[in-house]
Design an enzyme around this catalytic site. Structure first.
Site, PDB file in Angstrom:
ATOM      1  N   HIS A   2     -12.510 -47.135 -66.219  1.00  0.00           N
ATOM      2  CA  HIS A   2     -13.363 -46.923 -67.393  1.00  0.00           C
ATOM      3  C   HIS A   2     -14.578 -47.838 -67.318  1.00  0.00           C
ATOM      4  O   HIS A   2     -14.450 -49.024 -67.029  1.00  0.00           O
ATOM      5  CB  HIS A   2     -12.595 -47.223 -68.683  1.00  0.00           C
ATOM      6  CG  HIS A   2     -13.417 -46.982 -69.899  1.00  0.00           C
ATOM      7  ND1 HIS A   2     -13.574 -45.739 -70.451  1.00  0.00           N
ATOM      8  CD2 HIS A   2     -14.179 -47.824 -70.647  1.00  0.00           C
ATOM      9  CE1 HIS A   2     -14.379 -45.811 -71.489  1.00  0.00           C
ATOM     10  NE2 HIS A   2     -14.758 -47.066 -71.632  1.00  0.00           N
ATOM     11  N   LYS A  60      -7.593 -44.749 -76.008  1.00  0.00           N
ATOM     12  CA  LYS A  60      -7.796 -43.533 -75.215  1.00  0.00           C
ATOM     13  C   LYS A  60      -7.231 -43.706 -73.816  1.00  0.00           C
ATOM     14  O   LYS A  60      -6.617 -42.798 -73.253  1.00  0.00           O
ATOM     15  CB  LYS A  60      -9.288 -43.196 -75.145  1.00  0.00           C
ATOM     16  CG  LYS A  60      -9.839 -42.701 -76.484  1.00  0.00           C
ATOM     17  CD  LYS A  60     -11.328 -42.459 -76.447  1.00  0.00           C
ATOM     18  CE  LYS A  60     -12.129 -43.744 -76.460  1.00  0.00           C
ATOM     19  NZ  LYS A  60     -13.442 -43.700 -77.048  1.00  0.00           N
TER      20      LYS A  60
HETATM   21  N1  URA Z   1     -16.932 -46.734 -75.946  1.00  0.00           N
HETATM   22  C1  URA Z   1     -15.887 -46.330 -76.713  1.00  0.00           C
HETATM   23  O1  URA Z   1     -15.119 -45.436 -76.350  1.00  0.00           O
HETATM   24  N2  URA Z   1     -15.701 -46.941 -77.903  1.00  0.00           N
HETATM   25  C2  URA Z   1     -16.504 -47.927 -78.352  1.00  0.00           C
HETATM   26  O2  URA Z   1     -16.273 -48.441 -79.420  1.00  0.00           O
HETATM   27  C3  URA Z   1     -17.602 -48.331 -77.538  1.00  0.00           C
HETATM   28  C4  URA Z   1     -17.781 -47.723 -76.329  1.00  0.00           C
END
Ligand code: URA
Length: 426
Positions: free
Chosen positions: A82, A187
């Site tokens: 990520h 996520k």
């Molecule tokens: N990306 C995300 O998924 N959430 C955030 O709060 C900031 C960047």
């Protein structure tokens, strides 16, 4: 238990229990807790922060608000990566295929552009026919075939984040380290890969502007991930300067393909090799230096390019992008900015270039704006290069904007120069 007591506790810096955090998240997702109470709590978090234990509880409650994927049908070790977002960041399109070519599985869900930062899903949608939504079984089949697949975030994963994120966006509560951590990690934990590499971007083009904050976010995400039983590593990479020479969706796909063809070195290449090596090491493929050598070989041999090509084809994309230069048609309008005198480019402000690219149509200013996939900026230099007067500095492209004055001014102002005297012109 009630929402007002919970808001007051956070306001007075009194830690919440796991049950209180679950009550808040579940109540908000079900609609029992209204936007105004959740907004008040989010603002209290922005001002007072959360303890690490509270952040773990918040992340897990958000993860548990929707499906958690079962990736056990994927035969190899699964590694997710990520990036916290930046300008010109096309690394997922390079390191996913490179890592897969070295024998690990990379099932990836990505997002769309946010503000001045680009999103991998928007970039992939610039390829004719490419499907960013796949049934779960097709997603895992492709990962089993090529080692790599990339799709958009399923609506069934983390509905709590979806709802809370859009509230944060409209209540000035995005820039909180525990809230960013919980949003990203909920996520990632719902995707449920065995290992996770976090690329925390730091600098003018990133959400984290200082090394201290980037470090803090990275350590917190590692702690949360490990508490959920995952192998997690965070690395901080620079986002003061855009990554690579191209900013904009189709332009960035082209740059990623060129790098996998072996035609691009420099900082983008180095960042990609470092991130791939870290993914391989996390998956137990060898020491970091052995994994670096594996990553470099996967690119040099063309095996990583083959993975990307096969994946794009299996996801319905037009793979003539790999054979036909003409596929990348130039945008309808273009504008070249020239060096005003003999100069050395000292720095490039990534956020400002991201904003210029947004003005050209490469991103969304409003939530429902359509993207111009051909729009963007190509830089003709790397910071530190010496450029003679009247040589091109950068080219701006757009299908939808023919008057370049606003974007050109913004892009030009993103550069900081040193004037050179007596420079030998070549
Ligand atoms: N990306 C995300 O998924 N959430 C955030 O709060 C900031 C960047």
């Amino acid at each position: 238990m009630n929402a007002v007591d919970i808001i007051n506790k956070t306001k007075k810096n009194i830690s919440l229990t796991e049950e209180e955090i679950k009550y808040l998240v579940n109540g908000y997702v079900s609609g029992e807790i209204p936007d105004y109470q959740m907004s008040a709590w989010l603002m209290a978090v922005c001002l007072n922060g959360l303890t690490d234990e509270e952040t773990v509880s918040l992340t897990l409650a958000m993860r548990d608000s929707g499906d958690i994927l079962d990736l056990s049908c994927i035969k190899k070790t699964t590694v997710d990566k990520h990036s916290t977002g930046g300008v010109g960041d096309k690394t997922s399109l390079i390191i996913g295929p490179a890592a897969a070519a070295c024998g690990i599985a990379v099932p990836k869900m990505s997002g769309r552009g946010l503000g001045h930062t680009g999103g991998t899903i928007d970039k992939l949608e610039s390829i004719e026919g490419f499907r960013v939504e796949l049934p779960f079984s097709e997603f895992t089949d492709i990962v089993n075939k090529t080692g790599f697949s990339i799709i958009s975030q399923s609506g069934k994963l983390c509905p709590a984040d979806k709802k809370i994120y859009s509230l944060r966006n409209s209540t000035g509560t995005v820039d909180s380290i525990p809230l960013i951590c919980a949003s990203i990690m909920s996520k990632k934990l719902a995707l449920n890969a065995d290992c996770l590499l976090l690329d925390v971007k730091c600098g003018s083009g990133a959400f984290m502007k200082t090394p201290g904050d980037a470090e803090k976010l990275g350590r917190l995400m590692e702690k949360v991930g490990r508490s959920a039983g995952k192998k997690v590593r965070a690395v901080v990479t620079d986002m003061n300067t855009p990554l690579g020479c191209c900013i904009g969706n189709s332009l960035e796909i082209r740059e990623a393909v060129e790098l996998l063809r072996g035609n691009i070195k420099g900082r983008l290449y180095q960042v990609c090799v470092t991130l791939t090596a870290n993914m391989l090491e996390l998956a137990g493929k060898g020491s970091l230096s052995e994994c670096r050598a594996m990553a470099e070989e996967a690119i040099a041999s063309g095996r990583a390019l083959t993975v990307l090509k096969e994946t794009i084809k299996l996801q319905g994309g037009d793979d003539s992008i790999f054979n036909d230069e003409k596929f990348f048609r130039a945008a309808k309008y273009s504008h070249v900015i020239y060096a005003p005198r003999d100069v050395e480019v000292i720095s490039v402000n990534a956020e400002e270039l991201g904003m210029a690219s947004l003005i050209l149509g490469a991103g969304r200013i409003n939530k429902d704006d359509e993207i111009d996939y051909s729009a963007g900026i190509v830089l003709e230099f790397e910071p530190g290069d010496k450029i003679s007067m009247d040589a091109p500095l950068m080219t701006l492209y757009s299908d939808c904007v023919s008057d370049f004055s606003e974007a050109a001014l913004r892009a030009y102002n993103a550069l900081q120069f040193k004037t050179l005297t007596g420079m030998a012109l070549t």
